[in-house]
Design a protein around this motif. Structure first.
Motif, PDB file in Angstrom:
ATOM      1  N   GLU A 100       9.547  -4.109  -5.927  1.00  0.00           N
ATOM      2  CA  GLU A 100       8.374  -4.986  -5.899  1.00  0.00           C
ATOM      3  C   GLU A 100       8.239  -5.765  -7.198  1.00  0.00           C
ATOM      4  O   GLU A 100       7.937  -6.959  -7.183  1.00  0.00           O
ATOM      5  CB  GLU A 100       7.109  -4.163  -5.636  1.00  0.00           C
ATOM      6  CG  GLU A 100       7.061  -3.571  -4.250  1.00  0.00           C
ATOM      7  CD  GLU A 100       5.995  -2.510  -4.083  1.00  0.00           C
ATOM      8  OE1 GLU A 100       5.741  -2.128  -2.934  1.00  0.00           O
ATOM      9  OE2 GLU A 100       5.423  -2.049  -5.093  1.00  0.00           O
ATOM     10  N   ALA A 118      11.271   7.572  -0.873  1.00  0.00           N
ATOM     11  CA  ALA A 118       9.945   7.103  -0.472  1.00  0.00           C
ATOM     12  C   ALA A 118       9.034   7.059  -1.688  1.00  0.00           C
ATOM     13  O   ALA A 118       9.111   7.919  -2.559  1.00  0.00           O
ATOM     14  CB  ALA A 118       9.369   8.036   0.589  1.00  0.00           C
ATOM     15  N   THR A 119       8.167   6.051  -1.738  1.00  0.00           N
ATOM     16  CA  THR A 119       7.217   5.910  -2.834  1.00  0.00           C
ATOM     17  C   THR A 119       5.808   6.108  -2.312  1.00  0.00           C
ATOM     18  O   THR A 119       5.436   5.562  -1.269  1.00  0.00           O
ATOM     19  CB  THR A 119       7.341   4.510  -3.476  1.00  0.00           C
ATOM     20  OG1 THR A 119       8.685   4.339  -3.946  1.00  0.00           O
ATOM     21  CG2 THR A 119       6.384   4.351  -4.639  1.00  0.00           C
ATOM     22  N   VAL A 120       5.028   6.896  -3.050  1.00  0.00           N
ATOM     23  CA  VAL A 120       3.636   7.165  -2.674  1.00  0.00           C
ATOM     24  C   VAL A 120       2.793   7.187  -3.940  1.00  0.00           C
ATOM     25  O   VAL A 120       3.280   7.542  -5.016  1.00  0.00           O
ATOM     26  CB  VAL A 120       3.516   8.492  -1.882  1.00  0.00           C
ATOM     27  CG1 VAL A 120       3.841   9.692  -2.745  1.00  0.00           C
ATOM     28  CG2 VAL A 120       2.159   8.641  -1.230  1.00  0.00           C
ATOM     29  N   ASP A 121       1.537   6.781  -3.800  1.00  0.00           N
ATOM     30  CA  ASP A 121       0.611   6.838  -4.928  1.00  0.00           C
ATOM     31  C   ASP A 121       0.153   8.263  -5.173  1.00  0.00           C
ATOM     32  O   ASP A 121       0.068   9.066  -4.228  1.00  0.00           O
ATOM     33  CB  ASP A 121      -0.628   5.979  -4.651  1.00  0.00           C
ATOM     34  CG  ASP A 121      -0.324   4.495  -4.619  1.00  0.00           C
ATOM     35  OD1 ASP A 121       0.691   4.082  -5.209  1.00  0.00           O
ATOM     36  OD2 ASP A 121      -1.120   3.752  -4.003  1.00  0.00           O
ATOM     37  N   VAL A 139       2.956   7.555   3.314  1.00  0.00           N
ATOM     38  CA  VAL A 139       4.335   7.284   3.711  1.00  0.00           C
ATOM     39  C   VAL A 139       4.771   8.375   4.686  1.00  0.00           C
ATOM     40  O   VAL A 139       4.367   9.527   4.552  1.00  0.00           O
ATOM     41  CB  VAL A 139       5.288   7.211   2.483  1.00  0.00           C
ATOM     42  CG1 VAL A 139       5.363   8.536   1.762  1.00  0.00           C
ATOM     43  CG2 VAL A 139       6.666   6.753   2.894  1.00  0.00           C
ATOM     44  N   ASP A 155       0.855  -1.175   0.000  1.00  0.00           N
ATOM     45  CA  ASP A 155       0.000   0.000   0.000  1.00  0.00           C
ATOM     46  C   ASP A 155       0.896   1.231   0.000  1.00  0.00           C
ATOM     47  O   ASP A 155       1.730   1.393   0.882  1.00  0.00           O
ATOM     48  CB  ASP A 155      -0.881  -0.021   1.253  1.00  0.00           C
ATOM     49  CG  ASP A 155      -1.773   1.196   1.370  1.00  0.00           C
ATOM     50  OD1 ASP A 155      -1.967   1.897   0.363  1.00  0.00           O
ATOM     51  OD2 ASP A 155      -2.278   1.443   2.476  1.00  0.00           O
ATOM     52  N   HIS A 156       0.742   2.075  -1.009  1.00  0.00           N
ATOM     53  CA  HIS A 156       1.543   3.293  -1.097  1.00  0.00           C
ATOM     54  C   HIS A 156       0.657   4.523  -0.951  1.00  0.00           C
ATOM     55  O   HIS A 156       0.962   5.569  -1.499  1.00  0.00           O
ATOM     56  CB  HIS A 156       2.278   3.345  -2.445  1.00  0.00           C
ATOM     57  CG  HIS A 156       3.222   2.211  -2.655  1.00  0.00           C
ATOM     58  ND1 HIS A 156       4.415   2.099  -1.985  1.00  0.00           N
ATOM     59  CD2 HIS A 156       3.138   1.120  -3.448  1.00  0.00           C
ATOM     60  CE1 HIS A 156       5.025   0.996  -2.370  1.00  0.00           C
ATOM     61  NE2 HIS A 156       4.272   0.379  -3.247  1.00  0.00           N
ATOM     62  N   SER A 157      -0.425   4.393  -0.207  1.00  0.00           N
ATOM     63  CA  SER A 157      -1.338   5.528  -0.061  1.00  0.00           C
ATOM     64  C   SER A 157      -0.836   6.530   0.978  1.00  0.00           C
ATOM     65  O   SER A 157      -1.307   7.670   1.006  1.00  0.00           O
ATOM     66  CB  SER A 157      -2.742   5.046   0.316  1.00  0.00           C
ATOM     67  OG  SER A 157      -2.707   4.363   1.564  1.00  0.00           O
ATOM     68  N   THR A 208       6.760  -0.687  -7.293  1.00  0.00           N
ATOM     69  CA  THR A 208       8.083  -0.079  -7.321  1.00  0.00           C
ATOM     70  C   THR A 208       9.016  -1.049  -8.039  1.00  0.00           C
ATOM     71  O   THR A 208       8.675  -2.215  -8.258  1.00  0.00           O
ATOM     72  CB  THR A 208       8.626   0.188  -5.902  1.00  0.00           C
ATOM     73  OG1 THR A 208       8.823  -1.069  -5.246  1.00  0.00           O
ATOM     74  CG2 THR A 208       7.694   1.073  -5.092  1.00  0.00           C
TER      75      THR A 208
END
Length: 161
Positions: A138, A59-62, A33, A29-31, A135
């Motif tokens: 992933e 950091a990865t976020v949607d 961070v 879940d990248h909703s 990512t």
């Protein structure tokens, strides 16, 4: 022969179950961070360590997700989009005092560098991606799991024959 086939199927099942257990990142879940400064990052030197000056350093976020910049350090920091040579405007926290935080809703796709104006050696990156995208790590884990499952199936078929 029948015992050998059953054993092979059991091994195949065990391998498949193990692969599924190893790949929870495929459902990450990248909703939201949270980014925090590394302890002691207000002194030069953190930029030379593998983890950098922020946790996480990348950091990865949607798209539409929330980035929480939380100042867990004892010093004041900023989280400013851009580099020490110039800001880019996606976000600007101003001064975030120790124990305080700032939230930014990711409204633009891409890789956004950021830094601390007070401590310009502190740099990080936010990757904003389409919701549901994987990512690079992933995607690699998912590909590795699929390859391992194919090899296990081929081995089980050989054993059963």
């Amino acid at each position: 022969m029948k015992t050998k086939a059953i054993s092979s199927l059991f091994v195949l099942f065990a391998i498949a179950a193990g692969i599924v257990a190893m790949t929870p990142a495929a459902f990450a879940d990248h909703s939201e961070v949270t980014v925090t400064p590394v302890a002691g990052s207000s002194a030069m030197g953190c930029e030379e360590t593998p983890e950098g000056c922020y946790t996480p350093s990348t950091a990865t976020v949607d798209l539409g997700g929330v980035v929480i910049f939380s100042n867990t350090d004892s010093m004041v920091h900023t989280f400013s989009a851009g580099t020490p040579t110039g800001t880019t405007g996606e976000f600007e926290t101003s001064m975030v005092m120790a124990g305080q935080s700032y939230e930014w809703t990711a409204d633009v796709l891409g890789e956004i560098d950021y830094f601390c104006m007070v401590h310009p050696w502190m740099i990080g990156q936010i990757i904003v991606q389409e919701a549901g995208a994987l990512t690079a790590e992933e995607a690699a884990a998912e590909e590795e799991a699929a390859h391992a499952a194919e090899e296990a199936a081929a081995h089980a078929a050989e054993e059963a024959a």
